[in-house]
Design a protein around this motif. Structure first.
Motif, PDB file in Angstrom:
ATOM      1  N   LEU A  51       0.697  -0.968  -0.229  1.00 26.11           N
ATOM      2  CA  LEU A  51      -0.232   0.273  -0.073  1.00 26.11           C
ATOM      3  C   LEU A  51       0.661   1.501   0.182  1.00 26.11           C
ATOM      4  O   LEU A  51       1.583   1.541   0.795  1.00 26.11           O
ATOM      5  CB  LEU A  51      -0.384  -0.432   1.033  1.00 26.11           C
ATOM      6  N   VAL A  52       1.109   1.727  -1.423  1.00 27.62           N
ATOM      7  CA  VAL A  52       2.118   2.322  -1.450  1.00 27.62           C
ATOM      8  C   VAL A  52       0.887   3.819  -0.476  1.00 27.62           C
ATOM      9  O   VAL A  52       0.353   4.703  -1.483  1.00 27.62           O
ATOM     10  CB  VAL A  52       3.037   2.770  -2.529  1.00 27.62           C
ATOM     11  N   VAL A  53       1.448   4.866   0.181  1.00 23.21           N
ATOM     12  CA  VAL A  53       1.237   5.905   0.580  1.00 23.21           C
ATOM     13  C   VAL A  53       1.458   7.718   0.252  1.00 23.21           C
ATOM     14  O   VAL A  53       2.396   7.701   0.223  1.00 23.21           O
ATOM     15  CB  VAL A  53       1.115   6.303   1.795  1.00 23.21           C
ATOM     16  N   ASN A  54       0.751   8.117  -0.317  1.00 18.07           N
ATOM     17  CA  ASN A  54       1.119   9.376  -0.493  1.00 18.07           C
ATOM     18  C   ASN A  54       1.472  10.161   0.248  1.00 18.07           C
ATOM     19  O   ASN A  54       0.632  10.170   1.810  1.00 18.07           O
ATOM     20  CB  ASN A  54       0.365   9.723  -1.974  1.00 18.07           C
ATOM     21  N   ARG A  55       0.831  11.839   0.034  1.00 21.69           N
ATOM     22  CA  ARG A  55       1.059  13.285   1.317  1.00 21.69           C
ATOM     23  C   ARG A  55       0.063  13.906   0.622  1.00 21.69           C
ATOM     24  O   ARG A  55       0.006  14.209   0.168  1.00 21.69           O
ATOM     25  CB  ARG A  55       2.625  13.329   1.212  1.00 21.69           C
ATOM     26  N   ASP A  56      -0.449  14.214   2.228  1.00 17.43           N
ATOM     27  CA  ASP A  56      -1.600  16.022   1.479  1.00 17.43           C
ATOM     28  C   ASP A  56      -0.085  16.633   1.072  1.00 17.43           C
ATOM     29  O   ASP A  56       0.462  17.405   1.553  1.00 17.43           O
ATOM     30  CB  ASP A  56      -1.871  15.996   3.008  1.00 17.43           C
ATOM     31  N   ALA A  57      -0.732  17.522   0.208  1.00 16.51           N
ATOM     32  CA  ALA A  57       0.205  18.408  -0.573  1.00 16.51           C
ATOM     33  C   ALA A  57      -0.060  19.812   0.488  1.00 16.51           C
ATOM     34  O   ALA A  57       1.029  20.434   0.242  1.00 16.51           O
ATOM     35  CB  ALA A  57      -0.521  18.401  -1.403  1.00 16.51           C
ATOM     36  N   SER A 110       1.662  14.124  -5.083  1.00 15.66           N
ATOM     37  CA  SER A 110       2.119  14.157  -3.983  1.00 15.66           C
ATOM     38  C   SER A 110       2.450  12.879  -3.464  1.00 15.66           C
ATOM     39  O   SER A 110       2.306  12.198  -2.987  1.00 15.66           O
ATOM     40  CB  SER A 110       0.024  14.019  -2.835  1.00 15.66           C
ATOM     41  N   ASN A 111       3.183  11.939  -4.590  1.00 12.38           N
ATOM     42  CA  ASN A 111       3.504  10.690  -4.391  1.00 12.38           C
ATOM     43  C   ASN A 111       3.886  10.383  -6.073  1.00 12.38           C
ATOM     44  O   ASN A 111       3.898  10.584  -7.009  1.00 12.38           O
ATOM     45  CB  ASN A 111       2.286   9.470  -4.622  1.00 12.38           C
ATOM     46  N   ARG A 112       5.289  10.181  -5.661  1.00 10.88           N
ATOM     47  CA  ARG A 112       6.625   9.944  -6.171  1.00 10.88           C
ATOM     48  C   ARG A 112       5.856   8.718  -7.077  1.00 10.88           C
ATOM     49  O   ARG A 112       7.115   8.939  -8.587  1.00 10.88           O
ATOM     50  CB  ARG A 112       7.794  10.378  -5.592  1.00 10.88           C
ATOM     51  N   ARG A 113       6.109   8.045  -6.465  1.00  8.49           N
ATOM     52  CA  ARG A 113       5.999   6.466  -7.006  1.00  8.49           C
ATOM     53  C   ARG A 113       5.039   6.877  -7.726  1.00  8.49           C
ATOM     54  O   ARG A 113       4.813   5.642  -8.829  1.00  8.49           O
ATOM     55  CB  ARG A 113       5.331   5.557  -5.883  1.00  8.49           C
ATOM     56  N   MET A 114       3.329   7.437  -7.870  1.00  7.97           N
ATOM     57  CA  MET A 114       2.659   7.345  -8.530  1.00  7.97           C
ATOM     58  C   MET A 114       3.291   7.888 -10.063  1.00  7.97           C
ATOM     59  O   MET A 114       2.450   7.446 -11.307  1.00  7.97           O
ATOM     60  CB  MET A 114       1.504   7.859  -8.450  1.00  7.97           C
ATOM     61  N   ALA A 115       3.953   9.464  -9.402  1.00  8.12           N
ATOM     62  CA  ALA A 115       4.720  10.180 -10.565  1.00  8.12           C
ATOM     63  C   ALA A 115       5.561   8.897 -11.913  1.00  8.12           C
ATOM     64  O   ALA A 115       5.546   9.058 -12.829  1.00  8.12           O
ATOM     65  CB  ALA A 115       5.080  11.407 -10.418  1.00  8.12           C
ATOM     66  N   ALA A 116       6.139   8.124 -11.225  1.00  5.82           N
ATOM     67  CA  ALA A 116       7.153   6.804 -11.622  1.00  5.82           C
ATOM     68  C   ALA A 116       6.218   6.423 -12.839  1.00  5.82           C
ATOM     69  O   ALA A 116       6.518   6.009 -14.223  1.00  5.82           O
ATOM     70  CB  ALA A 116       8.394   6.749 -11.031  1.00  5.82           C
ATOM     71  N   HIS A 117       5.041   6.228 -11.784  1.00  7.85           N
ATOM     72  CA  HIS A 117       3.908   4.468 -12.708  1.00  7.85           C
ATOM     73  C   HIS A 117       3.901   5.310 -14.262  1.00  7.85           C
ATOM     74  O   HIS A 117       3.422   4.851 -15.094  1.00  7.85           O
ATOM     75  CB  HIS A 117       3.117   4.755 -12.301  1.00  7.85           C
ATOM     76  N   LEU A 118       3.309   6.544 -14.061  1.00  5.87           N
ATOM     77  CA  LEU A 118       2.636   7.132 -14.561  1.00  5.87           C
ATOM     78  C   LEU A 118       3.611   7.361 -16.387  1.00  5.87           C
ATOM     79  O   LEU A 118       3.399   7.383 -17.338  1.00  5.87           O
ATOM     80  CB  LEU A 118       2.029   8.821 -14.631  1.00  5.87           C
TER      81      LEU A 118
END
Length: 248
Positions: A51-57, A110-118
């Motif tokens: 579960l990859v958790v982001n942060r509140d901007a 807010s999520n570097r992991r998401m940015a990498a996946h995209l």
């Protein structure tokens, strides 16, 4: 033993056999449905997932409450599949995907992991993460189309299931324009996974969803804008053809 007693005994035996067969049938159907659910989510019994958790901007390392709600719903799903979750922060998930199922929550801002996946998996998607106010703030560009954010009125979220191969575990993306849309996408997945499983047969898909009037209905009213899998996985064109406030 007279006829009446014999009939009562035979009736009890028949009722017992019927009850046992009914229990066996229900157990078989429950187990088959569970296996299908585990296969779709890549969560066999006693397996582990991320579960990859982001942060509140707007917070200092905090997680937005709607993202917490989404994570809680996903945790319940994982428990139903008899699997185990490891919660990791978006900036510490330094690993590839395919070995374990991954649920990645939050937009690329807010999520570097998401940015990498995209960037690596969905090159046809571009999200405006700039802080400047304006009509294109947080807008999605998918192929040649642009989807703007109308806070509380019309908000968009990408729900994706992506796999790297036949034996690879999937990664699920919940990438919304606002945190409430991430929760809306998780609920949509919970409610419609059987239909999605039948349609896509365990393959990859990318859906664009629209959350309608969240200021009144919260994350509950969700419309499917369309299946954008091919467009999202193709290279992004040089410039968008159209720009509109919400999908028709």
């Amino acid at each position: 033993m007279n006829d009446d007693v014999r009939n009562i005994v035979l009736g009890l035996i028949a009722a017992g056999i019927s009850a046992a067969l009914g229990w066996l049938a229900r157990t078989y159907l429950w187990r088959r449905r569970l296996r299908r659910k585990q296969a779709f989510f890549g969560l066999p019994g006693n397996s582990e997932c991320l579960l990859v958790v982001n942060r509140d901007a707007g917070g200092d390392g905090a997680v937005h409450r709607y993202d917490v709600f989404a994570l809680l719903e996903l945790s319940a799903l994982i428990k139903d599949c008899a699997a185990h979750a490891q919660i990791v922060s978006h900036d510490t998930a330094h690993q590839g995907f395919g070995e374990r199922t991954e649920f990645c929550v939050g937009g690329p801002g807010s999520n570097r992991r998401m940015a990498a996946h995209l960037q690596s998996l969905l090159p046809g998607v571009k999200i405006n993460t700039g802080p400047e106010p304006g009509p294109d703030r947080a807008a999605f560009q998918i192929g040649s189309e642009r989807y703007r954010l109308e806070p509380g009125v019309s908000e968009h979220v990408l729900l994706a299931r992506l796999t790297g191969g036949q034996d690879a575990r999937p990664v699920f993306l919940f990438c919304g324009q606002r945190a409430i849309t991430n929760q809306a996408a998780s609920r949509y997945l919970m409610r419609n996974y059987e239909k999605l499983q039948r349609k896509h047969r365990g393959g990859s898909f990318v859906l664009l969803l629209k959350v309608v009037n969240s200021q009144a209905y919260g994350p509950d009213v969700v419309e499917l804008v369309g299946d954008v899998t091919r467009t999202a996985q193709a290279p992004l064109p040089a410039a968008p053809r159209t720009s509109h406030r919400a999908a028709s």
